[in-house]
Design a protein around this motif. Sequence first.
Motif, PDB file in Angstrom:
ATOM      1  N   ILE A 293       0.838  -1.205   0.000  1.00  0.00           N
ATOM      2  CA  ILE A 293       0.000   0.000   0.000  1.00  0.00           C
ATOM      3  C   ILE A 293       0.868   1.249   0.000  1.00  0.00           C
ATOM      4  CG2 ILE A 293      -1.651   1.332   1.372  1.00  0.00           C
ATOM      5  CD1 ILE A 293      -2.741  -1.417   2.368  1.00  0.00           C
ATOM      6  N   ASP A 294       1.890   1.257   0.857  1.00  0.00           N
ATOM      7  CA  ASP A 294       2.753   2.439   0.976  1.00  0.00           C
ATOM      8  C   ASP A 294       3.504   2.737  -0.311  1.00  0.00           C
ATOM      9  OD1 ASP A 294       1.940   2.653   3.585  1.00  0.00           O
ATOM     10  OD2 ASP A 294       3.737   1.750   4.442  1.00  0.00           O
ATOM     11  N   THR A 295       3.897   1.694  -1.038  1.00  0.00           N
ATOM     12  CA  THR A 295       4.660   1.888  -2.277  1.00  0.00           C
ATOM     13  C   THR A 295       3.750   2.108  -3.475  1.00  0.00           C
ATOM     14  OG1 THR A 295       6.383   0.419  -1.385  1.00  0.00           O
ATOM     15  CG2 THR A 295       6.459   0.912  -3.744  1.00  0.00           C
ATOM     16  N   ASN A 296       2.809   1.190  -3.675  1.00  0.00           N
ATOM     17  CA  ASN A 296       1.992   1.193  -4.892  1.00  0.00           C
ATOM     18  C   ASN A 296       0.942   2.297  -4.916  1.00  0.00           C
ATOM     19  OD1 ASN A 296       3.472  -1.140  -5.160  1.00  0.00           O
ATOM     20  ND2 ASN A 296       1.731  -2.513  -5.312  1.00  0.00           N
ATOM     21  N   ILE A 297       0.484   2.698  -3.745  1.00  0.00           N
ATOM     22  CA  ILE A 297      -0.561   3.711  -3.662  1.00  0.00           C
ATOM     23  C   ILE A 297      -0.007   5.033  -3.120  1.00  0.00           C
ATOM     24  CG2 ILE A 297      -2.764   4.348  -2.623  1.00  0.00           C
ATOM     25  CD1 ILE A 297      -3.538   1.408  -2.641  1.00  0.00           C
ATOM     26  N   THR A 298       0.489   5.003  -1.881  1.00  0.00           N
ATOM     27  CA  THR A 298       0.976   6.248  -1.273  1.00  0.00           C
ATOM     28  C   THR A 298       2.147   6.831  -2.061  1.00  0.00           C
ATOM     29  OG1 THR A 298       0.286   5.419   0.901  1.00  0.00           O
ATOM     30  CG2 THR A 298       1.806   7.297   0.861  1.00  0.00           C
TER      31      THR A 298
END
Length: 258
Positions: free
Chosen positions: A107-112
């Motif tokens: 989530i932190d890499t792909n989205i945030t």
Amino acid sequence: MQGAVLITGATSGFGAASARCLARQGWPLILCGRRLERLQALAEELSELTSVLPLQLDVRDAIAVQRAIDELPEPFSGIQVLVNNAGLALAPGPAQAVELSDLHTMIDTNITGLVNVTHAVLPKLIAWGSGATIINIGSTAAGNPYPGSHVYGASKAFVQQFSYNLRCDLQGTGVRVTDLAPGIAETEFSLVRNAGDAGAADKVYQGTVPLTADDVAEQVGYIAALPAHMNINRLEVVPVRQAWGPYAIHRDQLTESA
């Protein structure tokens, strides 16, 4: 006149291949990634073709991202193309059996990370105007669920919708947005997903002919070079051997009566 191209996740896979493709087209390149040694080696390789700025950057760090974009030197401060490639998949097991920390990392890499970089670069793209382009690397997993995709597939669904909604917000600015969605492709991606297990990674491609990083990079180069009045909303690219499967239906085991 060509502005600079900023590529995230440029140390391997689609990112590195896109850098090589765009360098052959003459674009000045800003190569971003966490592994500085790889960035420097790639920059040295491509320096005979174009001007290159290696930029060590973790897209998850919003403050560092904004600072890096604000401090870009000439001739790299005028960004015309953003390739949001940084991303990963982890924990290919069932969602109920994997570590929560792996889900958060995706989530932190792909989205945030995607949002951090896009938000920081948008003013430069809007200032460029006609011909500016955002290429978000999505996936066929955005719309085709499969076991073990859980947060990865959901994150790529975010990429698709974020791309579409950016198109709405950027209407009238001249900035284009494309969701480039590859299918199965043989890169370092699968090795990372399988926690460095080369045998498990190789099984993903065993007996088939997947896409290569260069196949996807050629699409990046094609999109970046489109006439300024054209926009591809979504480009889905898969190998010939990849198609859709039937629904998975769980059935009780039936026993024959005597």
